[in-house]
Design a protein around this motif. Structure first.
Motif, PDB file in Angstrom:
ATOM      1  N   GLY A 231      -1.153   2.526  -6.100  1.00 16.25           N
ATOM      2  CA  GLY A 231       0.090   3.037  -5.291  1.00 16.25           C
ATOM      3  C   GLY A 231       1.365   3.507  -5.887  1.00 16.25           C
ATOM      4  O   GLY A 231       1.318   3.799  -6.866  1.00 16.25           O
TER       5      GLY A 231
ATOM      6  N   ASP B 259      10.827   5.840   4.067  1.00 14.51           N
ATOM      7  CA  ASP B 259      10.331   4.603   4.653  1.00 14.51           C
ATOM      8  C   ASP B 259      11.599   3.842   4.557  1.00 14.51           C
ATOM      9  O   ASP B 259      11.760   2.895   5.537  1.00 14.51           O
TER      10      ASP B 259
ATOM     11  N   CYS C 141       7.199  -1.736   5.342  1.00 16.44           N
ATOM     12  CA  CYS C 141       6.201  -1.691   4.292  1.00 16.44           C
ATOM     13  C   CYS C 141       6.762  -2.545   2.963  1.00 16.44           C
ATOM     14  O   CYS C 141       7.813  -2.993   3.124  1.00 16.44           O
TER      15      CYS C 141
ATOM     16  N   GLU D 252      -6.400  -1.920  -6.211  1.00 24.72           N
ATOM     17  CA  GLU D 252      -6.701  -0.893  -5.556  1.00 24.72           C
ATOM     18  C   GLU D 252      -7.037  -0.995  -4.220  1.00 24.72           C
ATOM     19  O   GLU D 252      -6.692  -0.308  -3.340  1.00 24.72           O
TER      20      GLU D 252
ATOM     21  N   VAL E  89      -3.850  -1.368  -1.481  1.00 22.44           N
ATOM     22  CA  VAL E  89      -2.856  -0.101  -1.137  1.00 22.44           C
ATOM     23  C   VAL E  89      -3.420   0.405   0.266  1.00 22.44           C
ATOM     24  O   VAL E  89      -4.659   0.576   0.431  1.00 22.44           O
ATOM     25  N   GLY E  90      -2.356   0.394   1.124  1.00 24.15           N
ATOM     26  CA  GLY E  90      -2.789   1.324   2.481  1.00 24.15           C
ATOM     27  C   GLY E  90      -2.982  -0.207   3.282  1.00 24.15           C
ATOM     28  O   GLY E  90      -3.027   0.154   4.773  1.00 24.15           O
ATOM     29  N   LYS E  91      -3.458  -1.154   3.105  1.00 18.92           N
ATOM     30  CA  LYS E  91      -3.628  -2.409   3.833  1.00 18.92           C
ATOM     31  C   LYS E  91      -2.352  -3.064   4.513  1.00 18.92           C
ATOM     32  O   LYS E  91      -1.318  -2.514   4.005  1.00 18.92           O
ATOM     33  N   THR E  92      -2.763  -3.920   5.311  1.00 21.70           N
ATOM     34  CA  THR E  92      -1.461  -4.551   5.866  1.00 21.70           C
ATOM     35  C   THR E  92      -1.462  -6.046   5.622  1.00 21.70           C
ATOM     36  O   THR E  92      -2.617  -6.603   5.460  1.00 21.70           O
TER      37      THR E  92
ATOM     38  N   VAL F 172       2.835  -2.705   5.843  1.00 21.58           N
ATOM     39  CA  VAL F 172       1.691  -1.916   5.036  1.00 21.58           C
ATOM     40  C   VAL F 172       2.133  -1.774   3.403  1.00 21.58           C
ATOM     41  O   VAL F 172       3.362  -1.821   3.255  1.00 21.58           O
TER      42      VAL F 172
ATOM     43  N   THR G  26       2.464  -0.426   0.161  1.00 23.98           N
ATOM     44  CA  THR G  26       2.398   0.906  -0.646  1.00 23.98           C
ATOM     45  C   THR G  26       1.913   0.973  -1.932  1.00 23.98           C
ATOM     46  O   THR G  26       1.755   2.191  -2.617  1.00 23.98           O
TER      47      THR G  26
END
Length: 434
Positions: free
Chosen positions: A140, A147, A154, A170, A173-176, A185, A187
Motif C-alpha cells: 500500500g 484523505d 483511514c 498485502e 491493504v483496503g480492509k477495515t 480503512v 491504506t
C-alpha cells in the motif's frame, strides 16, 4: 607476525590457564559494560530505522503560557497547540518537510475473532510524517492529502498488527479495522518501528483531522498536545530557528502581562541525549559528562587490576626475557612481543564482552534503556515493541568502539608493567631461573 603472536599466546594459555582465564574474564566484563553504554548512546544519536537522517531532524516539543495580569501569576505548559502548528510551523515548509504528531495510548482494536480486543499505540499525524521519517512500506501507500483534508477515517498500520489481524501486509491493504468504535480503512502497511525511536513509533498512524478538534483562535493559545518534527538541512534549520524566535518576539512585544514560549526547533539527537530536559545545553553537557565518567570507570578500574596481574606474570617471565636479551633481542622487540600477546588475550576477552553486551541488551532491553533514560521511552507489556534490529547492534561504529576499548585496555594495563620488567639487566633476569 600476527600468526606468531597467536601461537605464543596459545602456549601461554596452556602453561598458565588460571592467568589466561582471569585475564579474559577481567577484559570481557569491562568491555561488556562499556559496549552497553556505547550501544545505548548510538541508538539515541545514530541513524536507525525509521530515523535515518537525524542530522537533518529538528524537533520542537514544548510550549508555555504565563499570565501576570492584575498582580496574579498563572501559567500552563505542555506540548504545542494545533493552532500554533498551523500558524507558526506549517509556513516553514518552504525550508523542508514539517510534520505535527500526537501520540495517545490505550486505543482498542478488535481482533479477527470479533470478541477480543488488543491495545495498540496510535499516532495522529499529517501526510508529511512519511516524508520526515523514512518508513519502509511493505504494502500500500500513505494516506493522501485528500484523505487528510477530508478527515477520512483511514490509517497506516505496522506489519506486526497487519499479520495479527489479516495474516499478511498485502491482505491488510483496503480492509477495515474497528478502532474506538469506528471503522478505519487501511491504506498501507509499514515495517515496524521500535519504541526506541519514540517520535516515530506506533502500531497505527491516522490523520489527526479524524479527531475533529476545535481550534481556539486566541494567539496566546500555544499549549496543546502536538509535537513538531522538521526535516531540513543545517542552513535551513538555522533559518527555521530564527523565524520561530522572531514570531515569539512579535507575540510577546505588545503585551507585558502575557508571555508565550514555544520551543525553538533543535536537533533531535540533542533531545535524545538530554532526555525530557528540553535539550538545554547545560543538561546536555551534564548527560555527556555522566556517561563519559562511566566509561572512564569501566576502563580504568579493570585496567589497574589487569596491570597488577601482568606485573606478576612478567616477574615469572624474567628469565625468559633474559635469555632473549642474551641472544640479541632488543627491549623494543620484547616489548612488542609482550604487547602483542596481551593484545590477543584482550581481543579474545573483547569478543566475549561484546557477546555479553548483546545478550544483556536483547534479554534486558526493557530495564536497560529505562534505567539509563527513565521516562524518555514508552514501553508496554509487549516486549516485541522494544525492537533491537541488527543495524543497532552490528553497526561499524560499534565494532570500531569495541576495538578501541580493547586497544586502550591493552595499552593501559600492559605497557607499564612490561616496560618496567624489561628494564632489568640480563644477568638479573637470568638469575631469576629457579
Amino acid at each position: 607476525m600476527i600468526k606468531r603472536y597467536i601461537k605464543q599466546t596459545w602456549q601461554l594459555l596452556r602453561q598458565d590457564r588460571l592467568f589466561g582465564t582471569l585475564y579474559i574474564i577481567g577484559t570481557a566484563i569491562p568491555v561488556a559494560l562499556t559496549m552497553i553504554v556505547i550501544t545505548f548512546q548510538y541508538i539515541r544519536v545514530g541513524s536507525i530505522y525509521p530515523e535515518y537522517d537525524r542530522d537533518e531532524l529538528w524537533v520542537s516539543e514544548r510550549a508555555e503560557f504565563v499570565n501576570t495580569a492584575n498582580g496574579s501569576y498563572m501559567s500552563s505548559a505542555g506540548a504545542i497547540s494545533l493552532r500554533t502548528v498551523k500558524e507558526w510551523f506549517y509556513p516553514l515548509r518552504k525550508y523542508g518537510h514539517v510534520t505535527a504528531l500526537q501520540c495517545f495510548n490505550d486505543v482498542f482494536v478488535q481482533l479477527p475473532d470479533g470478541k477480543n480486543m488488543r491495545v495498540v499505540k496510535v499516532m495522529a499525524t499529517d501526510t508529511d510524517f512519511f516524508r520526515v521519517f523514512n518508513f519502509e512500506f511493505l504494502a500500500g501507500k500513505p494516506f493522501t492529502e485528500a484523505d487528510f483534508h477530508s478527515g477520512r477515517y483511514c490509517t497506516v498500520i505496522a506489519a506486526s498488527l497487519a499479520g495479527q489481524l489479516f495474516g499478511s501486509a498485502e491482505e491488510a491493504v483496503g480492509k477495515t479495522i474497528w478502532m474506538n468504535l469506528t471503522d478505519y480503512v487501511v491504506t498501507g502497511v509499514v515495517r515496524d518501528a521500535s519504541s526506541l525511536t519514540p517520535r516515530a513509533y506506533a502500531q497505527v498512524y491516522t490523520p489527526y483531522t479524524c479527531l475533529k478538534e476545535t481550534e481556539i483562535p486566541d494567539p496566546f493559545n500555544v499549549c496543546g498536545r502536538y509535537k513538531v518534527c522538521i526535516r531540513a538541512s543545517e542552513d535551513n534549520g538555522r533559518q527555521i530557528q530564527a523565524e520561530i524566535e522572531e514570531r515569539m518576539r512579535q507575540v510577546n512585544v505588545n503585551d507585558e502581562e502575557q508571555h508565550v514560549f514555544v520551543e525553538t526547533p533543535y536537533k533531535s539527537w540533542r533531545a535524545n541525549i538530554a532526555g525530557n530536559s528540553g535539550g538545554e545545553d547545560e543538561k546536555l553537557a551534564k548527560s555527556l559528562r555522566i556517561f563519559g565518567g562511566l566509561l572512564i570507570v569501566f576502563l580504568l578500574v579493570p585496567a589497574l587490576n589487569l596491570s597488577g596481574m601482568i606485573a606478576g606474570r612478567m616477574e615469572k617471565r624474567l628469565s625468559e626475557m633474559g635469555v632473549c636479551k642474551a641472544f640479541g633481542a632488543t627491549r623494543r622487540h620484547l616489548l612488542g612481543q609482550v604487547m602483542g600477546e596481551n593484545l590477543v588475550l584482550t581481543l579474545i576477552g573483547g569478543c566475549f564482552g561484546l557477546l555479553i553486551s548483546w545478550c544483556v541488551l536483547v534479554w534486558g532491553r526493557h530495564w536497560v534503556f529505562d534505567f539509563f533514560s527513565p521516562g524518555f521511552y514508552i514501553f508496554t507489556e509487549n516486549t516485541d515493541d522494544v525492537l533491537l534490529r541488527g543495524e543497532m547492534l552490528f553497526s561499524p561504529w560499534i565494532f570500531l568502539s569495541a576495538f578501541l576499548v580493547c586497544a586502550v585496555l591493552n595499552v593501559v594495563s600492559a605497557l607499564i608493567p612490561a616496560w618496567n620488567a624489561l628494564k632489568a639487566e640480563i644477568v638479573y633476569s637470568l638469575n631469576q631461573k629457579k
